[in-house]
Design an enzyme around this catalytic site. Structure first.
Site, PDB file in Angstrom:
ATOM      1  N   ASN A 158      88.080 -27.438  -7.283  1.00 42.82           N
ATOM      2  CA  ASN A 158      86.996 -26.641  -7.849  1.00 42.82           C
ATOM      3  C   ASN A 158      86.033 -26.312  -6.710  1.00 42.82           C
ATOM      4  O   ASN A 158      85.298 -27.179  -6.247  1.00 42.82           O
ATOM      5  CB  ASN A 158      86.282 -27.463  -8.947  1.00 42.82           C
ATOM      6  CG  ASN A 158      85.032 -26.771  -9.453  1.00 42.82           C
ATOM      7  OD1 ASN A 158      84.793 -25.597  -9.160  1.00 42.82           O
ATOM      8  ND2 ASN A 158      84.231 -27.509 -10.227  1.00 42.82           N
ATOM      9  N   LYS A 187      83.493 -24.447  -6.731  1.00 42.82           N
ATOM     10  CA  LYS A 187      82.109 -24.224  -7.181  1.00 42.82           C
ATOM     11  C   LYS A 187      81.545 -22.938  -6.544  1.00 42.82           C
ATOM     12  O   LYS A 187      82.294 -22.005  -6.284  1.00 42.82           O
ATOM     13  CB  LYS A 187      81.245 -25.444  -6.884  1.00 42.82           C
ATOM     14  CG  LYS A 187      81.895 -26.729  -7.399  1.00 42.82           C
ATOM     15  CD  LYS A 187      80.975 -27.889  -7.462  1.00 42.82           C
ATOM     16  CE  LYS A 187      81.757 -29.133  -7.869  1.00 42.82           C
ATOM     17  NZ  LYS A 187      80.912 -30.210  -8.302  1.00 42.82           N
ATOM     18  N   HIS A 218      82.983 -27.327 -17.569  1.00 39.55           N
ATOM     19  CA  HIS A 218      82.561 -28.243 -16.506  1.00 39.55           C
ATOM     20  C   HIS A 218      81.148 -28.728 -16.815  1.00 39.55           C
ATOM     21  O   HIS A 218      80.325 -27.961 -17.340  1.00 39.55           O
ATOM     22  CB  HIS A 218      82.612 -27.530 -15.155  1.00 39.55           C
ATOM     23  CG  HIS A 218      82.435 -28.460 -13.999  1.00 39.55           C
ATOM     24  ND1 HIS A 218      81.199 -28.937 -13.624  1.00 39.55           N
ATOM     25  CD2 HIS A 218      83.334 -29.025 -13.159  1.00 39.55           C
ATOM     26  CE1 HIS A 218      81.355 -29.750 -12.593  1.00 39.55           C
ATOM     27  NE2 HIS A 218      82.641 -29.815 -12.283  1.00 39.55           N
ATOM     28  N   GLU A 235      78.627 -29.089 -15.072  1.00 34.83           N
ATOM     29  CA  GLU A 235      77.565 -28.247 -14.483  1.00 34.83           C
ATOM     30  C   GLU A 235      77.317 -27.025 -15.364  1.00 34.83           C
ATOM     31  O   GLU A 235      76.175 -26.564 -15.495  1.00 34.83           O
ATOM     32  CB  GLU A 235      77.952 -27.830 -13.054  1.00 34.83           C
ATOM     33  CG  GLU A 235      77.840 -29.014 -12.094  1.00 34.83           C
ATOM     34  CD  GLU A 235      78.767 -28.942 -10.888  1.00 34.83           C
ATOM     35  OE1 GLU A 235      79.301 -27.854 -10.599  1.00 34.83           O
ATOM     36  OE2 GLU A 235      78.981 -29.990 -10.251  1.00 34.83           O
ATOM     37  N   GLU A 294      86.153 -36.041 -16.557  1.00 40.16           N
ATOM     38  CA  GLU A 294      85.207 -36.100 -15.443  1.00 40.16           C
ATOM     39  C   GLU A 294      83.922 -36.799 -15.891  1.00 40.16           C
ATOM     40  O   GLU A 294      83.036 -36.140 -16.482  1.00 40.16           O
ATOM     41  CB  GLU A 294      84.851 -34.685 -14.977  1.00 40.16           C
ATOM     42  CG  GLU A 294      86.025 -33.899 -14.459  1.00 40.16           C
ATOM     43  CD  GLU A 294      85.593 -32.872 -13.415  1.00 40.16           C
ATOM     44  OE1 GLU A 294      86.102 -32.961 -12.296  1.00 40.16           O
ATOM     45  OE2 GLU A 294      84.723 -32.030 -13.709  1.00 40.16           O
ATOM     46  N   GLY A 317      80.209 -35.569  -7.755  1.00 43.43           N
ATOM     47  CA  GLY A 317      79.400 -35.284  -6.574  1.00 43.43           C
ATOM     48  C   GLY A 317      78.502 -36.427  -6.139  1.00 43.43           C
ATOM     49  O   GLY A 317      77.607 -36.239  -5.315  1.00 43.43           O
ATOM     50  N   SER A 369      84.347 -37.509  -7.733  1.00 43.29           N
ATOM     51  CA  SER A 369      84.402 -38.169  -6.426  1.00 43.29           C
ATOM     52  C   SER A 369      85.790 -38.691  -6.087  1.00 43.29           C
ATOM     53  O   SER A 369      85.931 -39.725  -5.435  1.00 43.29           O
ATOM     54  CB  SER A 369      83.349 -39.278  -6.343  1.00 43.29           C
ATOM     55  OG  SER A 369      82.044 -38.728  -6.482  1.00 43.29           O
TER      56      SER A 369
HETATM   57  C1  PEP Z   1      83.945 -31.499  -9.932  1.00 40.54           C
HETATM   58  O1  PEP Z   1      82.912 -30.864  -9.736  1.00 40.54           O
HETATM   59  O2  PEP Z   1      84.772 -31.121 -10.762  1.00 40.54           O
HETATM   60  C2  PEP Z   1      84.164 -32.709  -9.146  1.00 40.54           C
HETATM   61  C3  PEP Z   1      85.098 -33.531  -9.485  1.00 40.54           C
HETATM   62  O3  PEP Z   1      83.324 -32.866  -8.068  1.00 40.54           O
HETATM   63  P1  PEP Z   1      83.374 -34.065  -6.983  1.00 40.54           P
HETATM   64  O4  PEP Z   1      84.808 -34.259  -6.605  1.00 40.54           O
HETATM   65  O5  PEP Z   1      82.533 -33.585  -5.863  1.00 40.54           O
HETATM   66  O6  PEP Z   1      82.823 -35.265  -7.670  1.00 40.54           O
END
Ligand code: PEP
Length: 242
Positions: A5, A7, A89, A91, A161, A167, A206
């Site tokens: 992703n 972003k 997501h 976000e 997630e 993040g 992460s």
């Molecule tokens: C994401 O935004 O879907 C995600 C998993 O981010 P990160 O790997 O940075 O935690």
């Protein structure tokens, strides 16, 4: 499946440069998916045609067309060569008013137009601390899938997630991620029976080149949705080769 992703990163020309590196990766048995910004999809699509890198978008609107300024519909994504769309997501849920209802509408819209949704579900830190993770993610999953037929369910990908892990550098333990994904699969099984085994359920939060192999060893985890580690080809490659 390992999906990146991107972003709101990488202009169209930067997208082309990164994809040239990513195209050189041999994904082996892993289905490799990249999800650049909507405006970069146009540059990405011709580059990926005929390669082993699959293209995904990060959002779509749920109507076919009309007065929805700033939005993009599934037919246009499909025409560009997009195969997957990340939906719900955290976000988008947090900053753009995405709800279980809109995620459901978008899921149905994608499937109707031949796109495969990657539906994100996950609990907040306070929900985790209150011990209601499974309830939250199973409810989100069932809401997203409302109206999805038995024939369509194998085209759906779920990404578990945990919001507190996105993040932040904090990853769910492999065992916890596996247990939550197992609960999500049970929820899908309640409605779709054995077809639940065909639904790929990813872990995201992460996940990186260091922890991918332990996470991917878990029997219920079918892949990863990667944020932070997706923009450097060598790191993404290490995750692909977990
Ligand atoms: C994401 O935004 O879907 C995600 C998993 O981010 P990160 O790997 O940075 O935690």
């Amino acid at each position: 499946m390992i999906a990146g992703n991107w972003k709101m990163n990488k202009t169209p020309s930067e997208t082309v440069a990164l994809l040239k590196e990513l195209k050189a990766i041999n994904p082996g048995k892993v289905e490799m998916v990249v999800c650049p910004m909507t405006v970069s999809l146009f540059a990405a699509a011709p580059l990926l045609k005929g390669t082993e890198v699959h293209l995904g978008a990060q959002n779509v609107h749920f109507e076919d067309k009309g007065a929805f300024t700033g939005e993009a519909n599934a037919a246009s994504l499909k025409e560009l060569g997009v195969e997957y769309v990340i939906l719900g997501h955290s976000e988008r849920r947090q900053y753009f008013g995405e709800t279980d209802e809109t995620v459901n509408k978008k899921t149905l819209h994608c499937l109707k137009n031949g796109l495969k949704p990657i539906v994100c579900v996950g609990e907040s830190l306070s929900e985790k601390q209150r011990g209601i993770t499974n309830e939250v993610v199973c409810l989100q999953t069932k809401a997203a899938l409302s109206g999805v037929s038995g024939a369509q369910i194998s085209d759906v990908v779920i990404a578990y997630e945990p919001i507190w892990a996105i993040g932040t550098g904090m990853t769910a333990t492999a065992q916890d991620a596996n247990a939550t994904i197992s609960a999500i699969r049970r929820a899908i099984r309640e409605v779709y029976g054995d077809a639940a085994e065909q639904v790929r359920i990813l872990y995201g939060g992460s996940m990186n080149e260091k922890n991918a192999s332990e996470l991917m060893r878990q029997p219920e985890i079918d892949g990863g949705l990667i944020g932070g580690a997706r923009l450097v080809a060598s790191k993404f490659e290490q995750v692909i080769h977990y």
